[in-house]
Enzyme design. Structure first.
Site, mmCIF file in Angstrom:
data_model
loop_
_atom_site.group_PDB
_atom_site.id
_atom_site.type_symbol
_atom_site.label_atom_id
_atom_site.label_comp_id
_atom_site.label_asym_id
_atom_site.label_seq_id
_atom_site.Cartn_x
_atom_site.Cartn_y
_atom_site.Cartn_z
ATOM 1 N N LYS A 22 -26.404 18.904 -24.480
ATOM 2 C CA LYS A 22 -27.574 18.850 -23.752
ATOM 3 C C LYS A 22 -27.779 18.449 -26.306
ATOM 4 C CE LYS A 22 -31.610 19.623 -23.440
ATOM 5 N NZ LYS A 22 -32.499 18.987 -24.172
ATOM 6 N N ASN A 23 -27.811 19.433 -26.307
ATOM 7 C CA ASN A 23 -29.472 19.366 -27.493
ATOM 8 C C ASN A 23 -27.865 18.520 -29.065
ATOM 9 O OD1 ASN A 23 -30.911 19.697 -26.605
ATOM 10 N ND2 ASN A 23 -31.224 22.227 -27.027
ATOM 11 N N CYS A 117 -46.568 19.656 -26.237
ATOM 12 C CA CYS A 117 -45.913 19.578 -25.217
ATOM 13 C C CYS A 117 -45.644 21.310 -24.652
ATOM 14 C CB CYS A 117 -44.592 19.971 -25.300
ATOM 15 S SG CYS A 117 -43.416 21.031 -26.110
ATOM 16 N N ARG A 122 -45.683 22.193 -31.793
ATOM 17 C CA ARG A 122 -44.447 21.400 -32.064
ATOM 18 C C ARG A 122 -44.888 20.468 -33.484
ATOM 19 N NH1 ARG A 122 -40.226 20.945 -27.552
ATOM 20 N NH2 ARG A 122 -38.956 20.905 -29.611
ATOM 21 N N ASP A 308 -34.222 29.012 -26.320
ATOM 22 C CA ASP A 308 -33.829 29.313 -25.499
ATOM 23 C C ASP A 308 -33.508 29.679 -24.080
ATOM 24 O OD1 ASP A 308 -34.959 26.398 -26.275
ATOM 25 O OD2 ASP A 308 -33.042 25.202 -26.807
ATOM 26 N N ARG A 400 -34.060 17.488 -16.286
ATOM 27 C CA ARG A 400 -34.115 16.944 -18.270
ATOM 28 C C ARG A 400 -32.479 17.381 -18.771
ATOM 29 N NH1 ARG A 400 -38.633 17.970 -21.235
ATOM 30 N NH2 ARG A 400 -37.620 17.116 -22.662
HETATM 31 C C1 EPZ Z 1 -34.499 22.094 -30.920
HETATM 32 O O1 EPZ Z 1 -35.709 21.743 -30.641
HETATM 33 C C2 EPZ Z 1 -33.790 21.951 -29.509
HETATM 34 N N1 EPZ Z 1 -34.548 20.875 -28.998
HETATM 35 C C3 EPZ Z 1 -34.301 22.969 -28.611
HETATM 36 O O2 EPZ Z 1 -34.288 23.139 -27.641
HETATM 37 C C4 EPZ Z 1 -35.269 24.211 -29.280
HETATM 38 O O3 EPZ Z 1 -35.267 25.203 -28.579
HETATM 39 C C5 EPZ Z 1 -35.719 23.876 -31.203
HETATM 40 O O4 EPZ Z 1 -34.418 23.116 -31.809
HETATM 41 C C6 EPZ Z 1 -34.822 26.007 -31.376
HETATM 42 O O5 EPZ Z 1 -33.887 26.061 -31.382
HETATM 43 C C7 EPZ Z 1 -33.021 20.033 -29.645
HETATM 44 O O6 EPZ Z 1 -31.872 20.588 -29.855
HETATM 45 C C8 EPZ Z 1 -33.543 18.691 -28.564
HETATM 46 P P1 EPZ Z 1 -37.490 23.774 -34.301
HETATM 47 P P2 EPZ Z 1 -36.476 21.217 -32.450
HETATM 48 O O7 EPZ Z 1 -37.810 22.392 -35.232
HETATM 49 O O8 EPZ Z 1 -35.430 21.437 -33.383
HETATM 50 C C9 EPZ Z 1 -41.358 24.773 -36.148
HETATM 51 C C10 EPZ Z 1 -35.149 22.693 -25.083
HETATM 52 O O9 EPZ Z 1 -34.672 23.313 -24.629
HETATM 53 N N2 EPZ Z 1 -41.832 23.986 -37.388
HETATM 54 O O10 EPZ Z 1 -36.278 24.591 -34.611
HETATM 55 O O11 EPZ Z 1 -37.787 20.052 -32.461
HETATM 56 C C11 EPZ Z 1 -41.480 24.727 -34.779
HETATM 57 O O12 EPZ Z 1 -43.052 24.265 -34.101
HETATM 58 C C12 EPZ Z 1 -35.003 22.770 -26.273
HETATM 59 O O13 EPZ Z 1 -33.019 22.504 -25.423
HETATM 60 C C13 EPZ Z 1 -42.454 23.774 -38.048
HETATM 61 O O14 EPZ Z 1 -43.378 24.177 -38.008
HETATM 62 O O15 EPZ Z 1 -36.933 22.517 -33.251
HETATM 63 C C14 EPZ Z 1 -40.456 26.350 -34.079
HETATM 64 O O16 EPZ Z 1 -42.024 26.792 -34.519
HETATM 65 C C15 EPZ Z 1 -36.848 22.729 -26.681
HETATM 66 N N3 EPZ Z 1 -42.474 21.934 -38.333
HETATM 67 C C16 EPZ Z 1 -39.713 26.144 -35.381
HETATM 68 O O17 EPZ Z 1 -40.112 25.785 -36.109
HETATM 69 C C17 EPZ Z 1 -41.489 21.235 -38.423
HETATM 70 O O18 EPZ Z 1 -41.505 19.863 -38.971
HETATM 71 C C18 EPZ Z 1 -38.089 25.835 -34.927
HETATM 72 O O19 EPZ Z 1 -38.398 24.417 -34.190
HETATM 73 C C19 EPZ Z 1 -40.520 21.537 -37.060
HETATM 74 C C20 EPZ Z 1 -40.620 22.123 -36.909
#
Ligand code: EPZ
Length: 420
Positions: A22-23, A117, A122, A308, A400
């Site tokens: 999915k991701n 969320c 996030r 995850d 989802r």
């Molecule tokens: C991706 O989300 C995945 N979603 C998430 O999967 C997964 O948990 C996450 O990566 C971490 O592996 C998809 O791929 C669609 P991040 P993403 O930006 O990219 C912080 C699931 O269950 N951050 O890598 O949104 C953030 O808050 C989902 O399938 C900032 O600070 O996650 C977190 O602490 C849920 N500023 C860390 O970075 C930003 O601008 C990593 O988040 C962006 C992120």
């Protein structure tokens, strides 16, 4: 609203076919907007988030068809509308990954801010910072990010954040950069298998990307990209979930199509916990009959233990003897499953971003509530071993991201039903 009812205590045995990721699918579907012609994406999982992404791409003017159940064709020819509306973005936070492709394809984007969320606040500051470093102008107005990319030029971009790299920020900057003139260097890039799959898709379209699989990507902008035919990688999070299903029920499963090289940290921790795991041609075999041991786990960006799979692993630890500790370093508040597991007689306490889990002899079936996708999976795993009946409510969360979870579990022996 649908519910899932499980009667615990059955050992799982047999083969589970792992769906496409999915991701990986979500950003790759968005990247199809960058082509001059249609792209065909195969091995697409049949889950609700794919439908939401398809609705977003259609609302932007692209044509999206599903000629077969696991195949999508995206034709960007009619792409004209830069707006991703609140109704769709609020349904799925990953909608933010149309920002980069819109800038690359039509030079403008208007995306509703995703907001918080169930797994934490996030933010999207890294996405905005990176695009800004490429020369896109950004402003926030009435809950929308309004971006103009007409003056984008290759540049050095740094994406390291407080919690490490960001998966979707890396995807967005990469997708914005592939058609931007000049050379872009992305430092602190995420290197999750889903980012590698996206880079491979873009390379097949004609993008020039170096450093794939590392934290430093080098992109040389090209004028045009073509539509391509691409098969998605298997879903490593779904794989991890079924590995734990085999382990927790003391059963044996063959996970057909799974890739062990994407799950090294998870396999290592499961082996440490006493689970037998073997990578075979065409999949992974898991057997949970052995004696269990406690483990300490900390989540990290890839190749570390994935956030995850944190909730599912915690369920496993609730019925393993001794005291285990799981520390969440990616989404430090991602513990919504803890009170629900405790309602099923687990003994988990939270200390900041760590969970301390005292193993119990058995969980006790109860009505519980799903709060996010992976928390729902953790509750279903708990139901598989709990004494008596567990009812998991609000399972739209699980729909989802897990294709036919009750069908897959039922076929390997679980007593599980969906009640509509
Ligand atoms: C991706 O989300 C995945 N979603 C998430 O999967 C997964 O948990 C996450 O990566 C971490 O592996 C998809 O791929 C669609 P991040 P993403 O930006 O990219 C912080 C699931 O269950 N951050 O890598 O949104 C953030 O808050 C989902 O399938 C900032 O600070 O996650 C977190 O602490 C849920 N500023 C860390 O970075 C930003 O601008 C990593 O988040 C962006 C992120």
């Amino acid at each position: 609203m649908d519910k899932i009812v499980i009667r615990g205590g059955r050992k799982l045995r047999g083969t589970v076919r792992i769906s496409g990721s999915k991701n990986a699918a979500l950003p790759i579907m968005a990247a199809a907007l960058l082509g001059d012609g249609p792209s065909r994406i195969r091995n697409v999982p049949r889950v609700a988030d794919i439908r939401t992404m398809s609705d977003i791409l259609s609302s932007l003017g692209a044509r999206v068809d599903f000629p077969k159940p696991h195949e999508v064709v995206i034709d960007p020819a009619g792409l004209s509308n830069p707006t991703a509306p609140y109704e769709l973005v609020s349904k799925m936070r990953a909608s933010i990954c149309v920002l980069g492709p819109l800038l690359g394809a039509i030079g403008k984007a208007r995306i509703s801010l995703p907001g918080g969320c169930a797994i934490g606040s996030r933010p999207i500051d890294l996405h905005l910072k990176g695009l800004n470093q490429l020369g896109a102008s950004m402003r926030l107005s009435h809950g929308f990010v309004i971006a103009n990319g007409k003056r984008m030029r290759g540049a050095d971009v740094f994406l390291g954040g407080r919690f490490g790299s960001s998966v979707l920020a890396t995807a967005n900057i990469l997708m914005a950069a592939v058609k931007t003139p000049g050379v872009t260097r992305i430092e602190g890039a995420a290197c999750e298998p889903e980012i590698v799959d996206l880079a491979r898709f873009l390379q097949a379209m004609g993008a020039r990307i170096g450093g794939v699989e590392s934290h430093s990507l080098r992109v040389e902008g090209v004028r045009r990209l073509k539509g391509v035919d691409h098969t998605l990688i298997p879903d490593r999070i779904e794989t991890g979930t079924y590995m734990i299903a085999a382990a927790i029920t003391r059963g044996e499963l063959f996970l057909k199509g799974a890739r062990a090289d994407h799950l090294r940290a998870v396999i290592e921790k499961l082996q440490e916990a006493g689970v037998w795991v073997e990578a075979r041609a065409g999949g992974i075999r898991v057997n949970g009959a052995g004696a269990r041991r406690v483990v300490e786990i900390t989540t990290h960006p890839y190749p570390g233990f994935p956030t995850d799979i944190q909730a599912q692993m915690m369920t496993f630890m609730t019925v393993s003897p001794g005291i285990s500790v799981i520390t969440e370093k990616v989404f430090t508040e991602r513990f919504m499953h803890v009170p629900e597991l405790n309602r099923m007689a687990a003994r988990i306490s939270l200390e900041g971003s760590s969970a301390i889990i005292r193993g119990v002899r058995a969980l006790s079936g109860a009505p519980v509530m799903a709060s996010d996708l992976r928390a729902s999976a953790a509750l279903i795993l708990a139901g598989l071993v709990a004494r008596g009946e567990t009812t998991v409510d609000r399972i739209y969360h699980i729909d989802r991201g897990y294709e036919d979870i009750e069908g897959k579990l039922k076929r390997v022996g679980a007593a599980i039903e969906r009640i509509r």
